[in-house]
Design a protein around this motif. Structure first.
Motif, PDB file in Angstrom:
ATOM      1  N   ALA A  41      48.080  18.346  19.342  1.00 34.26           N
ATOM      2  CA  ALA A  41      48.131  18.826  20.728  1.00 34.26           C
ATOM      3  C   ALA A  41      49.066  17.949  21.562  1.00 34.26           C
ATOM      4  CB  ALA A  41      46.729  18.839  21.327  1.00 34.26           C
ATOM      5  N   ASN A  42      49.004  16.627  21.356  1.00 38.67           N
ATOM      6  CA  ASN A  42      49.910  15.720  22.068  1.00 38.67           C
ATOM      7  C   ASN A  42      51.359  15.931  21.636  1.00 38.67           C
ATOM      8  OD1 ASN A  42      47.873  14.510  23.563  1.00 38.67           O
ATOM      9  ND2 ASN A  42      47.531  12.882  22.064  1.00 38.67           N
ATOM     10  N   ASP A  43      51.545  16.219  20.348  1.00 43.27           N
ATOM     11  CA  ASP A  43      52.898  16.515  19.863  1.00 43.27           C
ATOM     12  C   ASP A  43      53.458  17.748  20.572  1.00 43.27           C
ATOM     13  OD1 ASP A  43      52.782  14.401  18.115  1.00 43.27           O
ATOM     14  OD2 ASP A  43      52.383  15.620  16.334  1.00 43.27           O
ATOM     15  N   SER A  44      52.634  18.774  20.705  1.00 42.56           N
ATOM     16  CA  SER A  44      53.076  20.007  21.365  1.00 42.56           C
ATOM     17  C   SER A  44      53.485  19.733  22.811  1.00 42.56           C
ATOM     18  CB  SER A  44      51.958  21.051  21.319  1.00 42.56           C
ATOM     19  OG  SER A  44      52.320  22.213  22.032  1.00 42.56           O
ATOM     20  N   THR A  45      52.687  18.949  23.511  1.00 41.57           N
ATOM     21  CA  THR A  45      53.017  18.590  24.894  1.00 41.57           C
ATOM     22  C   THR A  45      54.330  17.822  24.958  1.00 41.57           C
ATOM     23  OG1 THR A  45      50.683  18.508  25.533  1.00 41.57           O
ATOM     24  CG2 THR A  45      52.232  17.291  26.912  1.00 41.57           C
ATOM     25  N   THR A  46      54.522  16.912  24.015  1.00 41.86           N
ATOM     26  CA  THR A  46      55.742  16.103  24.002  1.00 41.86           C
ATOM     27  C   THR A  46      56.968  16.954  23.705  1.00 41.86           C
ATOM     28  OG1 THR A  46      54.453  14.198  23.248  1.00 41.86           O
ATOM     29  CG2 THR A  46      56.839  14.079  22.966  1.00 41.86           C
ATOM     30  N   VAL A  47      56.844  17.880  22.766  1.00 42.82           N
ATOM     31  CA  VAL A  47      57.958  18.778  22.452  1.00 42.82           C
ATOM     32  C   VAL A  47      58.358  19.572  23.697  1.00 42.82           C
ATOM     33  CG1 VAL A  47      58.595  20.857  21.160  1.00 42.82           C
ATOM     34  CG2 VAL A  47      57.495  18.951  19.983  1.00 42.82           C
ATOM     35  N   GLN A  48      57.374  20.077  24.417  1.00 42.71           N
ATOM     36  CA  GLN A  48      57.675  20.820  25.642  1.00 42.71           C
ATOM     37  C   GLN A  48      58.412  19.934  26.639  1.00 42.71           C
ATOM     38  OE1 GLN A  48      54.295  23.334  27.171  1.00 42.71           O
ATOM     39  NE2 GLN A  48      53.238  22.484  25.389  1.00 42.71           N
ATOM     40  N   HIS A  49      57.955  18.692  26.787  1.00 35.52           N
ATOM     41  CA  HIS A  49      58.557  17.790  27.770  1.00 35.52           C
ATOM     42  C   HIS A  49      60.012  17.484  27.425  1.00 35.52           C
ATOM     43  CE1 HIS A  49      58.479  14.500  30.802  1.00 35.52           C
ATOM     44  NE2 HIS A  49      59.393  13.982  29.993  1.00 35.52           N
ATOM     45  N   VAL A  50      60.279  17.121  26.170  1.00 35.95           N
ATOM     46  CA  VAL A  50      61.637  16.674  25.842  1.00 35.95           C
ATOM     47  C   VAL A  50      62.630  17.833  25.829  1.00 35.95           C
ATOM     48  CG1 VAL A  50      60.827  14.636  24.595  1.00 35.95           C
ATOM     49  CG2 VAL A  50      61.223  16.762  23.329  1.00 35.95           C
ATOM     50  N   ILE A  51      62.184  19.026  25.406  1.00 36.29           N
ATOM     51  CA  ILE A  51      63.109  20.166  25.381  1.00 36.29           C
ATOM     52  C   ILE A  51      63.340  20.690  26.791  1.00 36.29           C
ATOM     53  CG2 ILE A  51      63.415  22.545  24.600  1.00 36.29           C
ATOM     54  CD1 ILE A  51      62.061  21.751  21.996  1.00 36.29           C
ATOM     55  N   ASN A  52      62.258  20.867  27.549  1.00 38.31           N
ATOM     56  CA  ASN A  52      62.430  21.277  28.944  1.00 38.31           C
ATOM     57  C   ASN A  52      63.237  20.241  29.712  1.00 38.31           C
ATOM     58  OD1 ASN A  52      60.929  23.620  28.603  1.00 38.31           O
ATOM     59  ND2 ASN A  52      59.012  22.693  29.283  1.00 38.31           N
ATOM     60  N   GLY A  53      62.949  18.972  29.436  1.00 37.36           N
ATOM     61  CA  GLY A  53      63.628  17.896  30.149  1.00 37.36           C
ATOM     62  C   GLY A  53      65.119  17.881  29.883  1.00 37.36           C
ATOM     63  N   GLN A  54      65.504  18.097  28.621  1.00 37.44           N
ATOM     64  CA  GLN A  54      66.932  18.118  28.298  1.00 37.44           C
ATOM     65  C   GLN A  54      67.636  19.251  29.028  1.00 37.44           C
ATOM     66  OE1 GLN A  54      68.729  20.476  26.214  1.00 37.44           O
ATOM     67  NE2 GLN A  54      70.635  19.323  26.467  1.00 37.44           N
ATOM     68  N   GLN A  55      66.997  20.415  29.081  1.00 40.54           N
ATOM     69  CA  GLN A  55      67.603  21.557  29.763  1.00 40.54           C
ATOM     70  C   GLN A  55      67.702  21.306  31.267  1.00 40.54           C
ATOM     71  OE1 GLN A  55      64.942  24.661  28.433  1.00 40.54           O
ATOM     72  NE2 GLN A  55      66.206  25.152  26.667  1.00 40.54           N
ATOM     73  N   ILE A  56      66.650  20.710  31.832  1.00 37.75           N
ATOM     74  CA  ILE A  56      66.663  20.419  33.268  1.00 37.75           C
ATOM     75  C   ILE A  56      67.733  19.384  33.592  1.00 37.75           C
ATOM     76  CG2 ILE A  56      65.329  19.339  35.129  1.00 37.75           C
ATOM     77  CD1 ILE A  56      62.839  20.702  33.891  1.00 37.75           C
ATOM     78  N   ARG A  57      67.828  18.347  32.775  1.00 32.24           N
ATOM     79  CA  ARG A  57      68.842  17.317  33.032  1.00 32.24           C
ATOM     80  C   ARG A  57      70.255  17.863  32.798  1.00 32.24           C
ATOM     81  NH1 ARG A  57      65.652  15.760  35.837  1.00 32.24           N
ATOM     82  NH2 ARG A  57      64.278  13.959  35.590  1.00 32.24           N
ATOM     83  N   GLN A  58      70.408  18.800  31.869  1.00 28.02           N
ATOM     84  CA  GLN A  58      71.710  19.434  31.675  1.00 28.02           C
ATOM     85  C   GLN A  58      72.094  20.235  32.917  1.00 28.02           C
ATOM     86  OE1 GLN A  58      71.989  22.636  28.708  1.00 28.02           O
ATOM     87  NE2 GLN A  58      73.952  21.813  28.065  1.00 28.02           N
ATOM     88  N   THR A  59      71.115  20.962  33.463  1.00 30.82           N
ATOM     89  CA  THR A  59      71.371  21.701  34.699  1.00 30.82           C
ATOM     90  C   THR A  59      71.678  20.738  35.838  1.00 30.82           C
ATOM     91  OG1 THR A  59      69.930  23.518  34.005  1.00 30.82           O
ATOM     92  CG2 THR A  59      70.391  23.331  36.356  1.00 30.82           C
TER      93      THR A  59
END
Length: 228
Positions: A41-59
């Motif tokens: 469950a923590n892995d799933s949360t982390t995956v969401q954070h790093v992928i969403n985060g990369q897209q947000i920082r790219q924007t």
């Protein structure tokens, strides 16, 4: 060879959300501990954070590039540009931050597959049975949307491929030039025009890639006129 874990970053979130959810259902039957279910469950949360985060920082970077160009070269409106605020990344990271998520998940999947009570139906529910092979003759389909500030938004269905190469040809270019690689749509071409303040025709094409290199053929060439 097909892989049960998606190679496209945008698809990893849904895969890990499903895996964590279904692991709570099937895990105890296959010898998975409560601590391992919590870790998933923590892995799933982390995956969401790093992928969403990369897209947000790219924007963020693209928006700041537009802001930089407005500051340096001005704009048609003559209005004073406002500095963009960085986006907020959610969900929050767990503490401690997990690492090595994908290889650790593969190890757990292999262990479950070796359990005598494992079935293909359980594996499909967990998402750890490999799908059919991807087509090797794939051709991307590009769509273009012209935005203000000389921005062109490119859309492209990924069709299960992990990466796409985007090329562009502008006035003065002898040939197409690679302007970026992306793993999910959209891609924003926010470069300043060749001639400051002047509309320009941009031609685009794209091709899928995986770890072994290009896959399939180039897309049809599509054009758009970037505007102030």
């Amino acid at each position: 060879m097909p892989d049960y874990i998606p190679r496209v970053l945008s698809q990893l979130i849904a895969w890990f959300v499903n895996f964590a959810s279904k692991l709570a259902v099937h895990g105890p039957t296959l010898g998975v501990t409560a601590a391992e279910i919590t870790a998933a469950a923590n892995d799933s949360t982390t995956v969401q954070h790093v992928i969403n985060g990369q897209q947000i920082r790219q924007t963020d970077a693209q928006e700041f590039t537009r802001f930089r160009d407005q500051v340096l070269y001005g704009g048609e409106s003559g209005e004073e540009p406002g500095a963009p605020a960085p986006g907020t990344i959610t969900p929050a990271l767990p503490d401690p931050i997990p690492f090595g998520i994908i290889p650790r998940t593969r190890d757990l999947a292999q262990r479950m597959k070796s359990h005598p009570l494992y079935t293909t139906a359980i594996g499909e529910d967990l998402g750890i049975e490999a799908p059919e092979a991807l087509p090797v003759d794939a051709q991307p389909v590009l769509t273009l949307t012209v935005e203000t500030g000389f921005v062109v938004r490119l859309g492209f269905p990924m069709r299960g491929f992990p990466m796409i190469e985007i090329q562009c040809k502008r006035p003065g270019d002898a040939d197409f030039i690679t302007i970026g690689f992306d793993s999910s749509e959209p891609y924003l071409d926010s470069r300043a025009p060749v001639v400051a303040g002047q509309p320009e025709v941009r031609q685009y094409r794209a091709r899928y890639h995986d770890a072994g290199g290009p896959i399939g053929t180039w897309s049809d060439i599509v054009s758009a006129t970037a505007q102030p």
